[in-house]
Design an enzyme around this catalytic site. Structure first.
Site, mmCIF file in Angstrom:
data_model
loop_
_atom_site.group_PDB
_atom_site.id
_atom_site.type_symbol
_atom_site.label_atom_id
_atom_site.label_comp_id
_atom_site.label_asym_id
_atom_site.label_seq_id
_atom_site.Cartn_x
_atom_site.Cartn_y
_atom_site.Cartn_z
ATOM 1 N N PHE A 110 -11.754 -7.099 14.040
ATOM 2 C CA PHE A 110 -10.705 -7.619 13.161
ATOM 3 C C PHE A 110 -10.281 -6.560 12.141
ATOM 4 C CE2 PHE A 110 -9.474 -9.915 9.215
ATOM 5 C CZ PHE A 110 -8.257 -10.382 9.686
ATOM 6 N N GLN A 111 -8.989 -6.329 12.049
ATOM 7 C CA GLN A 111 -8.396 -5.331 11.139
ATOM 8 C C GLN A 111 -8.976 -3.937 11.344
ATOM 9 O OE1 GLN A 111 -8.260 -7.006 7.106
ATOM 10 N NE2 GLN A 111 -6.237 -7.812 7.648
ATOM 11 N N LYS B 42 -17.555 -0.575 6.155
ATOM 12 C CA LYS B 42 -18.094 -1.515 5.167
ATOM 13 C C LYS B 42 -19.613 -1.406 5.049
ATOM 14 C CE LYS B 42 -17.310 -6.224 3.529
ATOM 15 N NZ LYS B 42 -16.719 -7.540 3.839
ATOM 16 N N GLU C 266 0.805 -1.218 0.000
ATOM 17 C CA GLU C 266 0.000 0.000 0.000
ATOM 18 C C GLU C 266 0.839 1.270 0.000
ATOM 19 O OE1 GLU C 266 -0.531 -2.648 1.850
ATOM 20 O OE2 GLU C 266 -2.616 -3.275 1.642
ATOM 21 N N MET D 96 24.784 8.003 1.094
ATOM 22 C CA MET D 96 24.601 9.282 1.772
ATOM 23 C C MET D 96 24.904 9.148 3.268
ATOM 24 S SD MET D 96 23.997 12.371 1.243
ATOM 25 C CE MET D 96 23.033 12.955 -0.144
HETATM 26 C C1 LIG Z 1 18.970 13.814 0.702
HETATM 27 C C2 LIG Z 1 18.262 15.108 0.389
HETATM 28 C C3 LIG Z 1 18.998 16.246 0.105
HETATM 29 C C4 LIG Z 1 18.375 17.433 -0.243
HETATM 30 N N1 LIG Z 1 19.137 18.498 -0.624
HETATM 31 C C5 LIG Z 1 18.537 19.590 -1.148
HETATM 32 C C6 LIG Z 1 19.309 20.653 -1.724
HETATM 33 O O1 LIG Z 1 20.530 20.628 -1.759
HETATM 34 N N2 LIG Z 1 18.635 21.689 -2.266
HETATM 35 C C7 LIG Z 1 17.268 21.750 -2.281
HETATM 36 O O2 LIG Z 1 16.712 22.704 -2.820
HETATM 37 N N3 LIG Z 1 16.529 20.788 -1.720
HETATM 38 C C8 LIG Z 1 17.125 19.699 -1.175
HETATM 39 N N4 LIG Z 1 16.346 18.692 -0.664
HETATM 40 C C9 LIG Z 1 14.884 18.842 -0.651
HETATM 41 C C10 LIG Z 1 14.406 19.615 0.563
HETATM 42 O O3 LIG Z 1 14.353 18.769 1.668
HETATM 43 C C11 LIG Z 1 12.995 20.206 0.313
HETATM 44 O O4 LIG Z 1 12.097 19.187 -0.011
HETATM 45 C C12 LIG Z 1 12.955 21.203 -0.812
HETATM 46 O O5 LIG Z 1 14.041 22.089 -0.754
HETATM 47 C C13 LIG Z 1 11.670 21.988 -0.754
HETATM 48 O O6 LIG Z 1 11.413 22.575 -1.969
HETATM 49 P P1 LIG Z 1 10.574 23.896 -2.100
HETATM 50 O O7 LIG Z 1 11.078 24.945 -1.190
HETATM 51 O O8 LIG Z 1 10.507 24.185 -3.544
HETATM 52 O O9 LIG Z 1 9.143 23.575 -1.493
HETATM 53 P P2 LIG Z 1 8.029 22.489 -1.756
HETATM 54 O O10 LIG Z 1 8.155 21.458 -0.713
HETATM 55 O O11 LIG Z 1 7.927 22.064 -3.160
HETATM 56 O O12 LIG Z 1 6.792 23.378 -1.350
HETATM 57 C C14 LIG Z 1 6.182 24.225 -2.249
HETATM 58 C C15 LIG Z 1 5.861 25.570 -1.629
HETATM 59 O O13 LIG Z 1 5.091 26.287 -2.581
HETATM 60 C C16 LIG Z 1 3.789 26.540 -2.089
HETATM 61 N N5 LIG Z 1 2.846 26.282 -3.165
HETATM 62 C C17 LIG Z 1 2.276 25.114 -3.532
HETATM 63 N N6 LIG Z 1 1.466 25.278 -4.571
HETATM 64 C C18 LIG Z 1 1.529 26.592 -4.893
HETATM 65 C C19 LIG Z 1 0.920 27.378 -5.893
HETATM 66 N N7 LIG Z 1 0.078 26.866 -6.800
HETATM 67 N N8 LIG Z 1 1.210 28.700 -5.924
HETATM 68 C C20 LIG Z 1 2.055 29.253 -5.008
HETATM 69 N N9 LIG Z 1 2.666 28.543 -4.056
HETATM 70 C C21 LIG Z 1 2.406 27.230 -3.997
HETATM 71 C C22 LIG Z 1 3.585 25.643 -0.918
HETATM 72 O O14 LIG Z 1 2.720 26.254 0.003
HETATM 73 C C23 LIG Z 1 5.014 25.485 -0.375
HETATM 74 O O15 LIG Z 1 5.350 26.523 0.501
HETATM 75 C C24 LIG Z 1 16.967 17.504 -0.275
HETATM 76 C C25 LIG Z 1 16.218 16.386 0.063
HETATM 77 C C26 LIG Z 1 16.844 15.186 0.357
HETATM 78 C C27 LIG Z 1 16.001 13.994 0.665
HETATM 79 C C1 LIG Z 2 12.832 5.096 4.579
HETATM 80 C C2 LIG Z 2 14.141 5.722 4.852
HETATM 81 N N1 LIG Z 2 14.967 5.176 5.780
HETATM 82 C C3 LIG Z 2 16.164 5.735 6.030
HETATM 83 C C4 LIG Z 2 16.568 6.866 5.379
HETATM 84 C C5 LIG Z 2 17.931 7.509 5.689
HETATM 85 N N2 LIG Z 2 18.768 7.480 4.495
HETATM 86 C C6 LIG Z 2 18.941 8.548 3.701
HETATM 87 S S1 LIG Z 2 19.906 8.247 2.382
HETATM 88 C C7 LIG Z 2 20.185 6.668 2.870
HETATM 89 C C8 LIG Z 2 21.055 5.750 2.069
HETATM 90 C C9 LIG Z 2 20.549 5.483 0.696
HETATM 91 O O1 LIG Z 2 21.341 4.507 0.107
HETATM 92 P P1 LIG Z 2 21.197 4.149 -1.429
HETATM 93 O O2 LIG Z 2 19.782 3.954 -1.786
HETATM 94 O O3 LIG Z 2 22.091 3.010 -1.746
HETATM 95 O O4 LIG Z 2 21.654 5.450 -2.167
HETATM 96 P P2 LIG Z 2 23.102 6.157 -2.247
HETATM 97 O O5 LIG Z 2 23.130 7.193 -1.177
HETATM 98 O O6 LIG Z 2 24.135 5.112 -2.043
HETATM 99 O O7 LIG Z 2 23.109 6.742 -3.602
HETATM 100 C C10 LIG Z 2 19.512 6.407 4.070
HETATM 101 C C11 LIG Z 2 19.563 5.122 4.790
HETATM 102 C C12 LIG Z 2 15.663 7.414 4.450
HETATM 103 N N3 LIG Z 2 15.937 8.532 3.792
HETATM 104 N N4 LIG Z 2 14.486 6.807 4.195
#
Ligand SMILES: Cc1cc2nc3c(=O)[nH]c(=O)nc-3n(C[C@H](O)[C@H](O)[C@H](O)COP(=O)(O)OP(=O)(O)OC[C@H]3O[C@@H](n4cnc5c(N)ncnc54)[C@H](O)[C@@H]3O)c2cc1C
Ligand SMILES: Cc1ncc(C[n+]2csc(CCOP(=O)(O)OP(=O)(O)O)c2C)c(N)n1
Lengths: 183, 594
Positions: free
Chosen positions: B123-124, B173, B61, B492
């Site tokens: 159940f469930q 249900k 899911e 990472m």
């Molecule tokens: C491992 C990892 C590393 C990351 N590193 C980076 C990085 O280096 N740089 C980076 O940028 N991000 C990075 N991120 C992502 C980060 O965590 C955020 O998800 C991201 O920066 C958020 O993007 P955003 O500010 O565009 O907002 P979003 O999460 O896309 O939110 C959208 C915003 O716009 C508003 N909005 C929505 N619809 C509308 C509309 N129609 N009109 C006007 N406003 C609207 C919402 O209210 C909200 O405030 C990383 C994520 C991970 C998992």
């Molecule tokens: C569900 C979940 N559990 C744990 C993490 C923490 N986490 C972030 S990156 C990462 C490693 C990812 O490894 P891989 O998919 O091999 O990608 P790589 O960084 O090696 O490119 C982990 C464990 C997460 N982001 N999501």
């Protein structure tokens, strides 16, 4: 709230009274409270009761604390909740009335009984229940008045307290009728 | 007006489940991602009879929700999910949280035990509305069948208006089996207070336009909100950038809304953003944030964030404005609407006022560009992961390519080295960072775009989190390509342990990996493997040319780190460009950050 420290002039937290109109539905109150616990905001007092049976609306009166930036956040976060229709900041709007009701049970014997009644009279508390060894008083008014009364009662004997929390409304002739009609 | 007296009204009653499916149809649902169970059998019965809605049977899911997210993000439509009560609903929770964080419109229907058994530990049974309350934009437990249709119609409005998000509808249900009269979508359903269709303040637009025109060092920082607002918003943003001739950077969620080929595009900003993007943010005098939310991955240390700038923030959600960064001007409204007003005003004023020269600003930016912060050296026969993405981009850029990713280094390399020229072609889990998002998400994307090239850029560890979806992919003959950057590490995590935890690689090695080629074969699909740079291009070509699904096991350099990087707790101007740069120890506050 981000964990990165903020570069802001330290602003004092103040107490704010908010007044909300919400749908009287299961889950609404849970969403409001969940918002406060989930985002780490304070709730000092919260009361809720239905105010409009036909439209099934409730009023939530809420006292919270925070800097003005936090309060603004709280207000706009509250408005995001679908069954929340109106969020008013009574503290900001102008003069308003805050009132609360307390039920105070005092277990007391001997000379202190007279003292208790005298204090109750001064505070205009009503005596709702009397036994040879106890009273139940009802008092309404500002929370600070209730605090003072309860403190005095505590010094006279064993007490049990039940308070409703603050209910609030703005002063003057303005009402929400127009806003409510838009819901 | 006249009245008809009807003795025996011929109202067509249908059962609740049929009404639900009919309401989905009326709201334009064509595909639903789901998994059956006891509490939703009446709904599956109704689907059995239905000819218009296609049901995609996922294998978990969580994957149903991610698939719906991929579908929604790549089409701009609402994604639809159907799960059973109890474990079905709890399995969906990660997906719902992911959709909430990344503003994806989702309708999730969950089965529930019959109303008279609610609260008896039946159940469930699970308190699904209780569990999902903090991870949905709104949810309903339907206890009165007469309200069923209106609730479904309203849910679609809530999910897609304002800041989009997931809405869950819990369906006992007995409600699914009760007789109801179908109610059509009412044209005047109560709007809820947060859809912000209110008018835009013209004097504010004028002030902001003036500010932008008079800025000496402006920067535009766009985000996911631009994508949410529809392709028109992306065009308007690009137009604004071009008129102002100002630099633009995009968040991870915003990639594609200004074409990567636009000369003013500085690449992504933030923790793994480019040097020029982050330094431009740090040194700008006017910043225009369009549909982004000042996420901590983007701002770095807040007390050093763009310290000498005037900031403008456009966001549809009032609570996003002044949430983490105080701005000088907040404009609450949909990006498309606000941008179109702003572009118009800028054009108008442009004729009257002269734009400040940005020659100095651009020459400064060009100096930062010379750092070549995304530079890397492909030496020897080992495949650098950066090179793998670059080659993938080169080989696929002429197709209509959709990219999904998992979470980790490969995700960042994809963001850095793959070029996105259009919005809605990049699906990644940004806010929640959910490993296991990419594979099911590409199922949803491919269902929506059967003729397009859909690639999940994956890490081997993330792939293992939802690899059961290979079975879905095979069942529906989805020609998705799974491009695994296999470094045998949770890369990472390994990188953070190297940089912040004295290279103590605690539990971050992905041991006991399967043979991905044989794994593919066991599902009857093609598996490819490459470990030599000289064969990389041929393998990519082969992958693209194969008609069906492919798993490509790309064996890359195992201990490559992802740079540039703003270390936790540091500011934009304290970026490190390589491991050798990592002189300073991360601060204690920094160590505490995620
Ligand atoms: C491992 C990892 C590393 C990351 N590193 C980076 C990085 O280096 N740089 C980076 O940028 N991000 C990075 N991120 C992502 C980060 O965590 C955020 O998800 C991201 O920066 C958020 O993007 P955003 O500010 O565009 O907002 P979003 O999460 O896309 O939110 C959208 C915003 O716009 C508003 N909005 C929505 N619809 C509308 C509309 N129609 N009109 C006007 N406003 C609207 C919402 O209210 C909200 O405030 C990383 C994520 C991970 C998992
Ligand atoms: C569900 C979940 N559990 C744990 C993490 C923490 N986490 C972030 S990156 C990462 C490693 C990812 O490894 P891989 O998919 O091999 O990608 P790589 O960084 O090696 O490119 C982990 C464990 C997460 N982001 N999501």
């Amino acid at each position: 709230m981000s964990v990165y420290q903020k570069n802001e002039v330290k602003e004092d937290e103040t107490s704010r009274t908010l007044s909300l109109v919400v749908d009287n539905q299961p889950g609404t109150l849970a969403r409001v409270i969940g918002l406060f616990s989930g985002r780490g905001y304070n709730i000092e007092s919260l009361t809720v009761t239905e105010i409009d049976k036909i439209r099934s609306l409730s009023r939530i009166s809420l006292v919270t604390r925070g800097t003005s930036m936090t309060i603004e956040q709280i207000k706009s976060q509250l408005l995001r909740i679908v069954p929340v229709h109106i969020v008013r900041d009574l503290t900001l709007e102008g003069p308003f009335i805050k009132s609360e009701l307390a039920l105070v049970k005092l277990v007391v014997k001997g000379a202190n009984r007279v003292e208790a009644l005298r204090i109750a009279e001064t505070f205009r508390a009503r005596t709702l229940d009397v036994t040879l060894s106890s009273f139940v008083f009802e008092l309404t008014g500002k929370p600070s008045k209730l605090d003072a009364f309860i403190d005095l009662m505590r010094s006279l004997g064993d007490t049990e307290i039940s308070r409703t929390g603050v209910s609030a409304i703005s002063r003057g002739n303005k009402t929400e009728t127009k806003l409510l009609d838009q819901i | 007006m006249f009245f008809l007296k009807v003795n025996k009204m011929t109202v067509n009653y249908i059962n609740g489940a049929e009404a639900v499916i009919k309401a989905l149809e009326e709201n334009g649902v064509e595909v639903i991602f789901g998994y059956p169970g006891g509490a939703v059998l009446p709904l599956y019965d109704a689907l059995f009879e239905n000819k218009k809605i296609k049901h995609i049977l996922v294998r978990h899911e969580q994957a149903a929700v991610h698939a719906a997210e991929g579908y929604a993000r790549s089409t701009g439509k609402v994604g639809c999910v159907l799960v059973t009560s109890g474990p079905g609903a709890t399995n969906a929770i990660t997906g719902l949280t992911d959709a909430l964080m990344d503003s994806v419109p989702i309708i999730c229907l969950s089965g529930q035990v019959p109303t008279h058994l609610i609260g008896t530990d039946a159940f469930q049974e699970a308190d699904t509305t209780g569990i999902s309350r903090p991870c949905t934009k709104h949810n309903y437990l339907v206890k009165d069948a007469t309200q069923l249709c209106e609730i479904i119609h309203k849910s679609f409005l809530i999910a897609s208006s304002g800041r989009p998000g997931p809405v869950l509808i819990d369906l006992p249900k007995d409600i699914q089996l009760s007789k109801v009269k179908y109610v059509n979508k009412n044209t005047k359903i109560k709007k809820h207070n947060n859809d912000n269709s209110s008018n835009i303040d013209e004097s504010l637009i004028n002030k902001v336009a003036t500010l932008l025109l008079q800025a000496e060092r402006p920067i535009i920082y766009g985000g996911g909100g631009v994508v949410n607002s529809g392709p028109e918003a992306s065009k308007l943003l690009t137009e604004l950038v071009n008129i102002l001739d100002c630099p633009v950077t995009l968040t991870l969620m915003g990639l594609g809304c200004v074409p990567n080929t636009n000369k003013n595009f500085l690449g992504m900003l933030g923790m793994h953003g480019t040097y020029e993007a982050n330094l431009s943010m740090h040194n700008c005098d006017v910043m225009l944030n369009v549909g982004a939310r000042f996420d901590d991955r983007v701002t770095g240390r807040l007390n050093a964030f763009a310290p000498n700038s005037k900031k403008v923030h456009i966001d549809v959600d009032k609570s996003s404005i002044n949430k983490v960064v105080s701005v000088d001007y907040g404009i609450v409204g949909d990006c498309k609407k606000v941008l179109s007003a702003l572009v118009q005003e800028v054009k108008k004023l442009h004729n009257q006022k002269t734009i400040k020269s940005k020659t100095k600003w651009w020459s400064q930016i060009n100096k930062w560009k010379e750092k070549d912060s995304l530079g890397f050296k492909q030496i020897g026969n080992n495949i650098k992961p950066q090179q793998a993405i670059k080659s993938l981009y080169e080989k696929t850029k002429n197709f209509d390519t959709y990219i999904t990713t998992e979470v980790g280094q490969h995700q960042m390399w994809a963001a850095q080295y793959f070029g996105f020229s259009k919005p809605n072609h990049w699906m990644t889990s940004g806010g929640l960072g959910t490993m296991g998002y990419g594979l099911p998400s590409c199922v949803g994307v491919q269902i929506a775009h059967p003729e397009s090239l859909v690639i999940d850029i994956s890490g081997e560890a993330s792939f293992l989190m939802n690899m059961q979806e290979l079975s879905t992919i095979v069942q529906y003959k989805l020609p998705v390509k799974i491009f695994i950057l296999n470094n045998e590490w949770m890369g990472m995590v390994r990188q953070w342990q190297e940089l912040n935890h004295g290279s103590r690689y605690s539990e971050s090695y992905t041991a006991s990996l399967p043979d991905f080629v044989k794994l593919a074969e066991s599902f009857g699909i093609t598996g490819l493997r490459v470990d030599n740079i000289n064969n990389l291009d041929t393998t990519i070509n082969e992958m693209i040319n194969i008609k069906g699904p492919v798993i490509a096991d790309i064996r890359v350099e195992k201990e490559e780190n992802c740079f540039p990087m703003i270390p936790s707790g540091a500011a934009h101007n304290e970026m490190i460009l390589s491991s050798d740069d990592n002189q300073k120890d991360t601060s204690n506050e920094g160590l505490a950050l995620v």
